[in-house]
Motif scaffolding. Structure first.
Motif: not given
Length: 166
Positions: A142-161
């Motif tokens: 899970x990460x954030x890359x520059x120069x894309x239309x969506x500027x953030x990577x937030x409020x994501x949940x990764x669990x029970x995997x």
């Protein structure tokens, strides 16, 4: 189960989408409303097994995506969706990828023998749960890359995997 393999003319196995570009992020009228892709196999495409682009209210379920060059299952710039009970293997990039998307879920999937099993990139309120990642180079990213239309990577949940042997 029905499926598809390339005939030499097709880069994507199944493609559902609207506007090409980030305009659909701000303008809902540029999105496809509603898509269900269920119970099929996509194998050996030069780019993606399943591509959704600018789709609102979507689901990919019970899909097998194997040996696709870039992504197995790839919703991008999409909203309110779900990838579940699917299998992705042997992608040169990611088995199941959600990018520049909002309010979606990936659950009860298996990803193996990909460069990365699962990715959440520049997305908001994505939930990844009850998935299995094994035999990939990386399990769940899970990460954030520059120069894309969506500027953030937030409020994501990764669990029970289960992430093992990556």
């Amino acid at each position: 189960m029905v499926g598809g393999e390339p005939d030499g003319e097709q880069d994507e196995g199944i493609a559902v989408g609207a506007a090409s570009g980030p305009a659909c992020l701000d303008d809902p009228s540029l999105r496809v409303n509603g898509s269900l892709i269920k119970g099929l196999t996509v194998r050996g495409f030069e780019e993606d097994g399943v591509l959704l682009h600018c789709v609102q209210g979507w689901r990919v379920t019970q899909v097998v995506a194997e040996e696709n060059e870039e992504y197995g299952i790839f919703p991008s710039r999409s909203f309110d969706g779900r990838v579940d009970h699917s299998f992705a293997s042997d992608a040169n990039d990611t088995g199941i990828y959600i990018g520049q998307s909002f309010d979606s879920r990936m659950d009860h999937n298996v990803a193996t023998d990909n460069v990365s099993g699962y990715e959440i990139e520049n997305s908001v309120r994505i939930r990844a749960d009850h998935n299995l990642a094994h035999g990939n180079t990386g399990g769940i990213l899970s990460f954030n890359l520059p120069f894309l239309g969506v500027k953030e990577n937030s409020d994501n949940v990764i669990e029970h995997n289960v992430v093992r042997d990556n």
